[in-house]
Motif scaffolding. Structure first.
Motif, mmCIF file in Angstrom:
data_model
loop_
_atom_site.group_PDB
_atom_site.id
_atom_site.type_symbol
_atom_site.label_atom_id
_atom_site.label_comp_id
_atom_site.label_asym_id
_atom_site.label_seq_id
_atom_site.Cartn_x
_atom_site.Cartn_y
_atom_site.Cartn_z
ATOM 1 N N ILE A 1 12.476 34.432 52.972
ATOM 2 C CA ILE A 1 13.573 34.693 53.913
ATOM 3 C C ILE A 1 14.350 35.887 53.373
ATOM 4 N N GLY A 2 14.537 36.902 54.217
ATOM 5 C CA GLY A 2 15.119 38.145 53.710
ATOM 6 C C GLY A 2 16.454 38.509 54.335
ATOM 7 N N PRO A 3 17.157 39.450 53.671
ATOM 8 C CA PRO A 3 18.402 39.985 54.222
ATOM 9 C C PRO A 3 18.115 41.293 54.967
ATOM 10 N N TRP A 4 19.170 41.946 55.412
ATOM 11 C CA TRP A 4 18.998 43.152 56.229
ATOM 12 C C TRP A 4 19.372 44.432 55.500
ATOM 13 N N ASN A 5 20.018 44.320 54.321
ATOM 14 C CA ASN A 5 20.627 45.537 53.745
ATOM 15 C C ASN A 5 19.602 46.520 53.178
ATOM 16 N N PHE B 1 6.967 35.213 56.323
ATOM 17 C CA PHE B 1 8.210 35.951 56.092
ATOM 18 C C PHE B 1 9.119 35.905 57.318
ATOM 19 N N LYS B 2 10.357 35.428 57.102
ATOM 20 C CA LYS B 2 11.349 35.526 58.179
ATOM 21 C C LYS B 2 12.354 36.620 57.803
ATOM 22 N N PRO B 3 12.229 37.781 58.452
ATOM 23 C CA PRO B 3 13.216 38.827 58.159
ATOM 24 C C PRO B 3 14.574 38.442 58.726
ATOM 25 N N SER B 4 15.605 39.121 58.271
ATOM 26 C CA SER B 4 16.944 38.895 58.830
ATOM 27 C C SER B 4 16.935 39.203 60.325
ATOM 28 N N GLU B 5 17.788 38.527 61.054
ATOM 29 C CA GLU B 5 17.942 38.805 62.486
ATOM 30 C C GLU B 5 18.438 40.223 62.729
ATOM 31 N N PHE B 6 18.938 40.892 61.663
ATOM 32 C CA PHE B 6 19.404 42.283 61.789
ATOM 33 C C PHE B 6 18.333 43.291 61.367
ATOM 34 N N GLY C 1 19.650 36.697 50.013
ATOM 35 C CA GLY C 1 20.759 36.720 50.963
ATOM 36 C C GLY C 1 22.024 36.264 50.270
ATOM 37 N N SER C 2 22.969 35.764 51.035
ATOM 38 C CA SER C 2 24.271 35.415 50.460
ATOM 39 C C SER C 2 24.182 34.125 49.632
ATOM 40 N N SER C 3 25.120 33.976 48.719
ATOM 41 C CA SER C 3 25.142 32.769 47.885
ATOM 42 C C SER C 3 25.395 31.535 48.748
ATOM 43 N N ALA C 4 26.219 31.695 49.799
ATOM 44 C CA ALA C 4 26.526 30.545 50.670
ATOM 45 C C ALA C 4 25.253 30.015 51.317
ATOM 46 N N THR C 5 24.431 30.916 51.832
ATOM 47 C CA THR C 5 23.174 30.472 52.450
ATOM 48 C C THR C 5 22.216 29.954 51.372
ATOM 49 N N GLY C 6 22.218 30.589 50.229
ATOM 50 C CA GLY C 6 21.357 30.139 49.132
ATOM 51 C C GLY C 6 21.613 28.684 48.770
ATOM 52 N N GLU D 1 17.782 34.872 45.336
ATOM 53 C CA GLU D 1 18.362 36.167 44.971
ATOM 54 C C GLU D 1 19.599 36.332 45.836
ATOM 55 N N CYS D 2 20.760 36.120 45.263
ATOM 56 C CA CYS D 2 21.979 36.046 46.094
ATOM 57 C C CYS D 2 22.944 37.201 45.805
ATOM 58 N N GLY D 3 24.195 36.956 46.096
ATOM 59 C CA GLY D 3 25.181 38.037 46.072
ATOM 60 C C GLY D 3 25.620 38.451 44.677
ATOM 61 N N GLU E 1 35.544 38.164 45.378
ATOM 62 C CA GLU E 1 34.496 37.916 46.386
ATOM 63 C C GLU E 1 33.697 39.192 46.638
ATOM 64 N N GLU E 2 32.463 39.001 47.125
ATOM 65 C CA GLU E 2 31.636 40.161 47.457
ATOM 66 C C GLU E 2 32.238 40.858 48.682
ATOM 67 N N THR E 3 32.586 42.137 48.549
ATOM 68 C CA THR E 3 33.181 42.864 49.684
ATOM 69 C C THR E 3 32.092 43.426 50.582
HETATM 70 P P1 NAD Z 1 22.594 35.751 54.813
HETATM 71 O O1 NAD Z 1 22.689 34.732 53.771
HETATM 72 O O2 NAD Z 1 23.561 35.723 55.922
HETATM 73 O O3 NAD Z 1 21.161 35.733 55.504
HETATM 74 C C1 NAD Z 1 19.969 35.931 54.774
HETATM 75 C C2 NAD Z 1 18.811 35.314 55.523
HETATM 76 O O4 NAD Z 1 18.979 33.900 55.546
HETATM 77 C C3 NAD Z 1 18.680 35.768 56.974
HETATM 78 O O5 NAD Z 1 17.321 35.978 57.244
HETATM 79 C C4 NAD Z 1 19.217 34.569 57.737
HETATM 80 O O6 NAD Z 1 18.681 34.456 59.035
HETATM 81 C C5 NAD Z 1 18.762 33.425 56.871
HETATM 82 N N1 NAD Z 1 19.520 32.168 57.011
HETATM 83 C C6 NAD Z 1 20.803 32.008 57.403
HETATM 84 N N2 NAD Z 1 21.125 30.696 57.371
HETATM 85 C C7 NAD Z 1 20.041 30.023 56.949
HETATM 86 C C8 NAD Z 1 19.760 28.646 56.693
HETATM 87 N N3 NAD Z 1 20.671 27.705 56.849
HETATM 88 N N4 NAD Z 1 18.538 28.321 56.258
HETATM 89 C C9 NAD Z 1 17.596 29.274 56.036
HETATM 90 N N5 NAD Z 1 17.796 30.586 56.276
HETATM 91 C C10 NAD Z 1 19.007 30.965 56.717
HETATM 92 O O7 NAD Z 1 22.634 37.156 54.057
HETATM 93 P P2 NAD Z 1 22.623 38.618 54.677
HETATM 94 O O8 NAD Z 1 23.953 38.876 55.308
HETATM 95 O O9 NAD Z 1 21.399 38.818 55.485
HETATM 96 O O10 NAD Z 1 22.459 39.530 53.390
HETATM 97 C C11 NAD Z 1 23.529 39.953 52.624
HETATM 98 C C12 NAD Z 1 23.633 39.128 51.361
HETATM 99 O O11 NAD Z 1 22.396 39.213 50.660
HETATM 100 C C13 NAD Z 1 24.671 39.638 50.395
HETATM 101 O O12 NAD Z 1 25.343 38.543 49.825
HETATM 102 C C14 NAD Z 1 23.845 40.351 49.341
HETATM 103 O O13 NAD Z 1 24.468 40.435 48.085
HETATM 104 C C15 NAD Z 1 22.633 39.501 49.299
HETATM 105 N N6 NAD Z 1 21.489 40.247 48.756
HETATM 106 C C16 NAD Z 1 21.019 39.868 47.522
HETATM 107 C C17 NAD Z 1 19.967 40.566 46.955
HETATM 108 C C18 NAD Z 1 19.417 40.178 45.614
HETATM 109 O O14 NAD Z 1 18.304 40.588 45.300
HETATM 110 N N7 NAD Z 1 20.119 39.409 44.788
HETATM 111 C C19 NAD Z 1 19.389 41.643 47.640
HETATM 112 C C20 NAD Z 1 19.898 41.981 48.878
HETATM 113 C C21 NAD Z 1 20.949 41.266 49.422
#
Ligand code: NAD
Length: 502
Positions: A143-147, A169-174, A223-228, A245-247, A372-374
């Motif tokens: 599961i990936g982020p968009w940045n 692989f589920k890419p971010s919706e963005f 993605g974000s720590s909250a989702t992690g 791999e989170c924030g 917090e992560e800005t």
């Molecule tokens: P996000 O957590 O909002 O979303 C990440 C992915 O998780 C998306 O594909 C989303 O659809 C999916 N998702 C959301 N809720 C879910 C759930 N309940 N169950 C399963 N999947 C779910 O993060 P984001 O906004 O896409 O990305 C930004 C964040 O990612 C920032 O916090 C950034 O620091 C972090 N990031 C970390 C790394 C790293 O390698 N440590 C790299 C890039 C980005």
């Protein structure tokens, strides 16, 4: 209209990808529901029988072909990254280049890292051959982020494939279009492979949540720590292992003996490139009092000329995710309300999807702008009394992803004191560009490592095989037939082997 506005509830059937700079619709995708997720995992599981049985040399050939296909289609891919993510074309190309480096490293090194080896059986098991072998896990959900929509998930995708796994692989919706493009390039480069070696799923969080519960053999999340945290909790129900791999809230330490111009140049770029939407981007700086004025003035001088936009001259693009704009504004306001001072920009720098660089000084260490992560083109700079205070404040964060140190003489010494996953000395973010170095964080920045040898091991199952080559009469330790004579002998040998350290 943004994708989130089009489908605010995960129940919508379609997902609309939009250009964050213009709001223009780029494409619409059907959302994959739980049934579709299970079907994709089943397809990958079937393909895993073929992909996992290939030799490392064969997999290497297919993975490198994928890299070549991405190079062949790089103009098209970079245009798509620019349109869907907003970053400048040059940044898109650099992102692709770094991803290609990892693809090559994973393909070239999988055999060396994962080849079967014999290890010492030890004195008491000398009649055994001890084999350590690595097997693929099977199907890895990613599961990936968009940045960094190509580079970041690729840190899991390329390494999981090279270790012999199939990938769902589920890419971010963005970044749905980009994720699908990269997977399609793999299939185009390798038409002889079964469908399902590398497939994508489209959707919002609910699709990701369904993937976590789908029975994959490991779930790699960025993605974000909250989702992690949500993913780890959901994965716990089936004991599905996770890589998270989170924030981050990465700090740069500028020591008294730093090259101030170089440090300011790196901080200016590291804080604002990609609109500050970098997990390991520079968010905090701790600068020694003796050089603080010079450093702050230099950062301000550089960033005064840096402007976001969507044209060829822009230094960075718009905020990709509309909801992040309010978070950045809130952090700036919070910093100013809590005693901070803006030496460049302020709340007025937040202009729709574009945010001009903002430099904040002397911000309260307990404010959101510091804790917090800005994830925006802002940076806080705090003057400190020396290295000890800088190290203490750096380590105080709930995050611990990357970091950087600027010092001519003590760079390595300071780096070793930081409780983080990665550190650059006299540069920023460089560890992420060195394929052999593992990447990941501590505390709320995540669990596990991508990249390098540990990144391959994350996607492998060690299989230990103890092969008895011959028996030693009377020495059958794992049997009721062992003799009193043997036990007497062992009582003499054990102190000799283990009891002589003084
Ligand atoms: P996000 O957590 O909002 O979303 C990440 C992915 O998780 C998306 O594909 C989303 O659809 C999916 N998702 C959301 N809720 C879910 C759930 N309940 N169950 C399963 N999947 C779910 O993060 P984001 O906004 O896409 O990305 C930004 C964040 O990612 C920032 O916090 C950034 O620091 C972090 N990031 C970390 C790394 C790293 O390698 N440590 C790299 C890039 C980005």
């Amino acid at each position: 209209m943004t994708a989130t506005e089009t489908a605010p509830l995960d129940q919508a059937d379609t997902l609309t990808s939009v250009n964050p700079a213009t709001g223009e619709t780029l494409a619409t995708y059907r959302i994959d529901d739980e049934t579709a997720v299970r079907a994709a995992v089943a397809k990958a599981r079937t393909a895993a029988a073929t992909w996992g049985a290939l030799t490392h040399a064969e997999r290497k050939k297919h993975i490198l072909r994928w890299g070549s296909k991405l190079v062949e289609k790089s103009d098209e891919l970079c245009e798509l990254i620019h349109a869907e993510n907003g970053k400048p074309l040059d940044d898109a190309f650099l992102e692709l280049m770094l991803a290609l480096e990892h693809i090559k490293w994973a393909a070239n090194n999988a055999e060396k890292v994962l080849k079967s080896r014999k290890v010492s059986p030890g004195a008491f098991m000398a009649n055994f051959a001890a084999h350590l072998e690595y097997r693929p896990l099977g199907v890895v959900g990613i599961i990936g982020p968009w940045n960094y929509p190509v580079y970041t998930p690729n840190g899991s995708i390329a390494y999981a494939l090279a270790a012999g796994n199939c990938v769902v692989f589920k890419p971010s919706e963005f970044s749905t279009g980009i994720g699908n493009f990269v997977a399609k390039a793999f299939a185009e480069a390798n038409p002889e492979l079964p469908d399902g070696v590398f497939v994508t799923l489209n959707g919002f969080g609910a699709t990701g949540a369904a993937l976590v519960k789908s029975g994959v053999d490991k779930l790699a999340f960025t993605g974000s720590s909250a989702t992690g945290k949500k993913i780890m909790a959901a994965a716990a129900e089936t004991l599905t292992p996770v890589l998270l791999e989170c924030g981050g809230k990465d700090a740069v330490i500028v020591a008294a003996d730093a090259d101030i111009k170089a440090a300011a140049d790196a901080v200016a770029w590291g804080a604002t490139a990609n609109s500050g939407q970098t997990c390991a981007g520079v968010e905090r700086v701790y600068v020694d009092r003796s050089v603080a004025d010079e450093f702050i003035a230099e950062v301000k001088r550089i960033l005064t000329d840096i402007k976001p936009g969507s044209d060829a001259k822009a230094s960075y693009g718009p905020m990709t995710m509309p909801s992040q704009i309010d978070i950045v504004r809130r952090h700036i306001e919070d910093a100013l309300e809590n005693g901070g001072k803006a030496v460049l920009g302020g709340p007025e720098s937040v202009k729709g999807p574009y945010i001009d660089p903002v430099v904040l000084v002397d911000v309260d260490e307990s404010s959101d702008a510091v804790c917090e992560e800005t994830f925006g083109p802002t940076v806080t700079i705090r003057t400190v009394s020396g290295v000890d205070e800088a190290v203490e404040l750096t380590n105080k964060s709930k995050y611990g992803l990357g970091s950087a140190v600027y010092s001519k003489k003590q760079g390595m010494e300071i780096a070793r004191r930081l409780e983080v996953g990665c550190t650059s000395v006299n540069s920023v973010l460089s560890y992420a560009a060195i394929s052999a170095l593992p990447f990941g964080g501590v505390r709320e920045s995540g669990i596990g490592r991508i990249h390098g040898a540990p990144g391959l091991l994350e996607f492998s199952r060690p299989h230990s095989i103890a092969e008895q080559r011959f028996t030693i009469p009377g020495m059958a330790l794992l049997s009721y037939s062992r003799t009193d004579r043997t036990m007497k002998l062992l009582r003499k040998i054990v102190p000799f082997v283990h009891g002589r350290a003084k």
